[in-house]
Scaffold this motif. Structure first.
Motif, PDB file in Angstrom:
ATOM      1  N   PHE A  83      -3.047   2.703 -10.326  1.00 32.54           N
ATOM      2  CA  PHE A  83      -4.400   2.453 -10.141  1.00 32.54           C
ATOM      3  C   PHE A  83      -4.836   1.587 -11.109  1.00 32.54           C
ATOM      4  O   PHE A  83      -4.414   1.775 -12.297  1.00 32.54           O
ATOM      5  CB  PHE A  83      -5.164   3.871 -10.279  1.00 32.54           C
ATOM      6  N   PRO A  84      -5.595   0.461 -10.775  1.00 31.97           N
ATOM      7  CA  PRO A  84      -6.823   0.451  -9.760  1.00 31.97           C
ATOM      8  C   PRO A  84      -6.261  -0.554  -8.804  1.00 31.97           C
ATOM      9  O   PRO A  84      -7.066  -1.125  -8.035  1.00 31.97           O
ATOM     10  CB  PRO A  84      -8.117  -0.064 -10.400  1.00 31.97           C
ATOM     11  N   LEU A  85      -4.895  -1.091  -8.637  1.00 29.74           N
ATOM     12  CA  LEU A  85      -4.283  -1.905  -8.111  1.00 29.74           C
ATOM     13  C   LEU A  85      -4.300  -1.227  -6.717  1.00 29.74           C
ATOM     14  O   LEU A  85      -3.851  -0.020  -6.610  1.00 29.74           O
ATOM     15  CB  LEU A  85      -2.998  -2.526  -8.295  1.00 29.74           C
ATOM     16  N   SER A 131      -0.859  -5.952  -0.211  1.00 33.64           N
ATOM     17  CA  SER A 131      -1.658  -5.838  -1.242  1.00 33.64           C
ATOM     18  C   SER A 131      -2.868  -5.231  -0.750  1.00 33.64           C
ATOM     19  O   SER A 131      -3.848  -5.348  -1.601  1.00 33.64           O
ATOM     20  CB  SER A 131      -1.985  -7.304  -1.601  1.00 33.64           C
ATOM     21  N   ASP A 132      -3.239  -4.458   0.045  1.00 35.42           N
ATOM     22  CA  ASP A 132      -4.317  -3.882   0.416  1.00 35.42           C
ATOM     23  C   ASP A 132      -3.616  -2.387   0.972  1.00 35.42           C
ATOM     24  O   ASP A 132      -3.984  -2.301   2.218  1.00 35.42           O
ATOM     25  CB  ASP A 132      -5.186  -4.339   1.295  1.00 35.42           C
ATOM     26  N   GLY A 133      -3.056  -1.550   0.419  1.00 39.23           N
ATOM     27  CA  GLY A 133      -2.431  -0.381   0.907  1.00 39.23           C
ATOM     28  C   GLY A 133      -2.210   0.764  -0.197  1.00 39.23           C
ATOM     29  O   GLY A 133      -1.950   0.426  -1.133  1.00 39.23           O
ATOM     30  N   GLN A 134      -2.474   2.088   0.210  1.00 39.85           N
ATOM     31  CA  GLN A 134      -2.302   3.033  -0.677  1.00 39.85           C
ATOM     32  C   GLN A 134      -2.086   4.402   0.165  1.00 39.85           C
ATOM     33  O   GLN A 134      -2.344   4.394   1.391  1.00 39.85           O
ATOM     34  CB  GLN A 134      -3.537   3.235  -1.698  1.00 39.85           C
ATOM     35  N   GLY A 181      -7.602  -0.295   2.487  1.00 43.93           N
ATOM     36  CA  GLY A 181      -9.111  -0.303   1.746  1.00 43.93           C
ATOM     37  C   GLY A 181      -8.773   0.296   0.402  1.00 43.93           C
ATOM     38  O   GLY A 181      -8.169   1.399   0.149  1.00 43.93           O
ATOM     39  N   ASN A 182      -9.978  -0.012  -0.455  1.00 50.37           N
ATOM     40  CA  ASN A 182      -9.589   0.317  -1.891  1.00 50.37           C
ATOM     41  C   ASN A 182     -10.648   1.575  -2.210  1.00 50.37           C
ATOM     42  O   ASN A 182     -11.051   1.737  -3.232  1.00 50.37           O
ATOM     43  CB  ASN A 182      -9.750  -0.717  -2.852  1.00 50.37           C
TER      44      ASN A 182
END
Length: 75
Positions: free
Chosen positions: A13-15, A37-40, A59-60
């Motif tokens: 976090f926060p990446l 680069s947009d996954g969590q 989505g962040n």
């Protein structure tokens, strides 16, 4: 991959980089592969012998975004 463990998770976090971290059979770190680069919040990985199916949140923002199922080959 033979004799390799792969753990899919957010890098830090926060990446919001969804990475696959690679370890050998003795849990020595081998490196990582960026999957998105947009996954969590990866929710699971399934291997069918040909492809990896990875589910994760894109989505962040905690209350926004989409649940995604991505398909990757062994490379």
């Amino acid at each position: 991959m033979n004799n390799t463990y792969n753990i899919v998770t957010l890098d830090s976090f926060p990446l919001y980089n969804l990475n696959s971290y690679h370890y050998d059979a003795n849990w020595n770190y081998l490196g990582y592969t960026n999957l998105n680069s947009d996954g969590q919040w990866s929710q699971g990985v399934l291997w069918d012998g040909t492809y990896y199916y990875v589910s994760y949140h894109s989505g962040n923002e905690h209350r926004a975004g989409n649940i995604v199922i991505a398909i990757y080959d062994v490379n």
